[in-house]
Scaffold this motif. Sequence first.
Motif, PDB file in Angstrom:
ATOM      1  N   ARG A 160       0.818  -1.221   0.000  1.00 48.30           N
ATOM      2  CA  ARG A 160       0.000   0.000   0.000  1.00 48.30           C
ATOM      3  C   ARG A 160       0.852   1.272   0.000  1.00 48.30           C
ATOM      4  NH1 ARG A 160      -5.344  -1.162  -1.308  1.00 48.30           N
ATOM      5  NH2 ARG A 160      -6.010  -3.039  -0.211  1.00 48.30           N
ATOM      6  N   GLY A 161       1.970   1.233  -0.702  1.00 45.57           N
ATOM      7  CA  GLY A 161       2.789   2.419  -0.854  1.00 45.57           C
ATOM      8  C   GLY A 161       3.771   2.691   0.255  1.00 45.57           C
ATOM      9  N   VAL A 162       3.880   1.786   1.251  1.00 46.32           N
ATOM     10  CA  VAL A 162       4.879   1.957   2.310  1.00 46.32           C
ATOM     11  C   VAL A 162       5.790   0.738   2.336  1.00 46.32           C
ATOM     12  CG1 VAL A 162       3.398   3.441   3.725  1.00 46.32           C
ATOM     13  CG2 VAL A 162       3.393   0.960   4.113  1.00 46.32           C
ATOM     14  N   SER A 163       7.018   0.940   2.796  1.00 49.94           N
ATOM     15  CA  SER A 163       7.978  -0.163   2.922  1.00 49.94           C
ATOM     16  C   SER A 163       8.204  -0.445   4.402  1.00 49.94           C
ATOM     17  CB  SER A 163       9.302   0.195   2.242  1.00 49.94           C
ATOM     18  OG  SER A 163       9.129   0.293   0.844  1.00 49.94           O
ATOM     19  N   ILE A 164       7.862  -1.654   4.832  1.00 50.47           N
ATOM     20  CA  ILE A 164       7.946  -2.030   6.249  1.00 50.47           C
ATOM     21  C   ILE A 164       9.166  -2.920   6.465  1.00 50.47           C
ATOM     22  CG2 ILE A 164       6.742  -3.057   8.198  1.00 50.47           C
ATOM     23  CD1 ILE A 164       4.122  -2.713   6.710  1.00 50.47           C
ATOM     24  N   PRO A 165      10.098  -2.519   7.350  1.00 53.78           N
ATOM     25  CA  PRO A 165      11.209  -3.415   7.680  1.00 53.78           C
ATOM     26  C   PRO A 165      10.695  -4.743   8.225  1.00 53.78           C
ATOM     27  CG  PRO A 165      11.651  -1.195   8.460  1.00 53.78           C
ATOM     28  CD  PRO A 165      10.220  -1.213   8.018  1.00 53.78           C
ATOM     29  N   ARG A 166      11.252  -5.833   7.738  1.00 51.66           N
ATOM     30  CA  ARG A 166      10.723  -7.156   8.081  1.00 51.66           C
ATOM     31  C   ARG A 166      10.991  -7.547   9.529  1.00 51.66           C
ATOM     32  NH1 ARG A 166      11.544 -12.005   4.449  1.00 51.66           N
ATOM     33  NH2 ARG A 166       9.666 -12.633   5.599  1.00 51.66           N
ATOM     34  N   LEU A 167      11.986  -6.953  10.144  1.00 49.92           N
ATOM     35  CA  LEU A 167      12.213  -7.196  11.565  1.00 49.92           C
ATOM     36  C   LEU A 167      11.989  -5.889  12.307  1.00 49.92           C
ATOM     37  CD1 LEU A 167      13.043  -9.280  13.717  1.00 49.92           C
ATOM     38  CD2 LEU A 167      15.373  -8.418  13.510  1.00 49.92           C
ATOM     39  N   GLY A 168      10.987  -5.882  13.158  1.00 47.38           N
ATOM     40  CA  GLY A 168      10.683  -4.703  13.947  1.00 47.38           C
ATOM     41  C   GLY A 168      11.011  -4.920  15.411  1.00 47.38           C
ATOM     42  N   PHE A 169      10.742  -3.891  16.211  1.00 48.75           N
ATOM     43  CA  PHE A 169      11.029  -3.942  17.638  1.00 48.75           C
ATOM     44  C   PHE A 169       9.735  -3.741  18.410  1.00 48.75           C
ATOM     45  CE2 PHE A 169      12.507  -2.258  21.743  1.00 48.75           C
ATOM     46  CZ  PHE A 169      13.422  -3.249  22.073  1.00 48.75           C
ATOM     47  N   GLY A 170       9.297  -4.769  19.113  1.00 48.90           N
ATOM     48  CA  GLY A 170       8.074  -4.703  19.897  1.00 48.90           C
ATOM     49  C   GLY A 170       8.298  -4.095  21.271  1.00 48.90           C
ATOM     50  N   THR A 171       7.276  -3.404  21.784  1.00 49.18           N
ATOM     51  CA  THR A 171       7.423  -2.728  23.085  1.00 49.18           C
ATOM     52  C   THR A 171       6.313  -3.095  24.064  1.00 49.18           C
ATOM     53  OG1 THR A 171       6.196  -0.760  22.348  1.00 49.18           O
ATOM     54  CG2 THR A 171       8.595  -0.770  21.992  1.00 49.18           C
TER      55      THR A 171
END
Length: 277
Positions: A7-18
């Motif tokens: 949808r037009g955004v690039s999401i890093p495949r590894l994120g940081f949960g909080t």
Amino acid sequence: MNTITTRGVSIPRLGFGTFRMPGGGCQPVVESALALGYRHLDTAAMYENEDAVGAAIVASNVARRELFITTKVWHDQLRTKDSIRRAFDTSIGKLKLDYVDLYMIHWPSKDMDMAIVMETLAALRDEGRARAIGVCNFNLPMLRLAVDEIHAPVASVQVEYHPFLDQSAMLAYLREREIPLTAYAPLAQGRAAEDETLKRIGAKHDLSAAQVAIAWLLDQDGVIAIPKAQRPKSQQSNLDALNVRLDDEDLAAIAGLPKDQRYVTPPFAPDWNALTL
């Protein structure tokens, strides 16, 4: 960092949960993650740490355009357009941001009007206040209504996913529509680190069991993972899992693990096995 474009955004495949990092103690943890190279941060109004995440972003001096920030609206704020907008304004104010990259429904509400809720989120996207919108913890009938009937521009679906829980039906649905799945609790709330099968695979490759679990998720098409780690050593270990490649024997062993273990089961969760609304 590998990314998935949706949808037009690039999401890093590894994120940081909080999750379960409330209050000021969250800020140095997030600062450490950013210093190590994480660029995808996942928070929520319910986590009570948006202030701390925002402060960590400011302190990091990382350019805003390099970051992908997700936050979420709690289910008790889904009653009206105004309540959703107030929740969004509160979150973005705490984060000290002009926009978020992804704004998500945290949990569905039994009495929400799906059309109004999705229309309100889509309006925030159209206004540029959220670059993309998504949903968490929807079952398949809810997704069919939101995506197939209402045609909401859902950029990602966040659900519990780890080596002990089957999400094949959800993945099949999302892949057909080119929507990535974001796996929360990817380490099964710590259980993956103690699993003997994952430990055995890890020993074979000089890895931890947690790294094996993350590598297994990231090996799958269209899957993003957002593990939580408070210690810098664990944060780095999770990052290192990006470079792990499991072999067919490893994948077969993981496929043999029980796949019916769901650990996030609040009383307001939807019926995961529902066939219709």
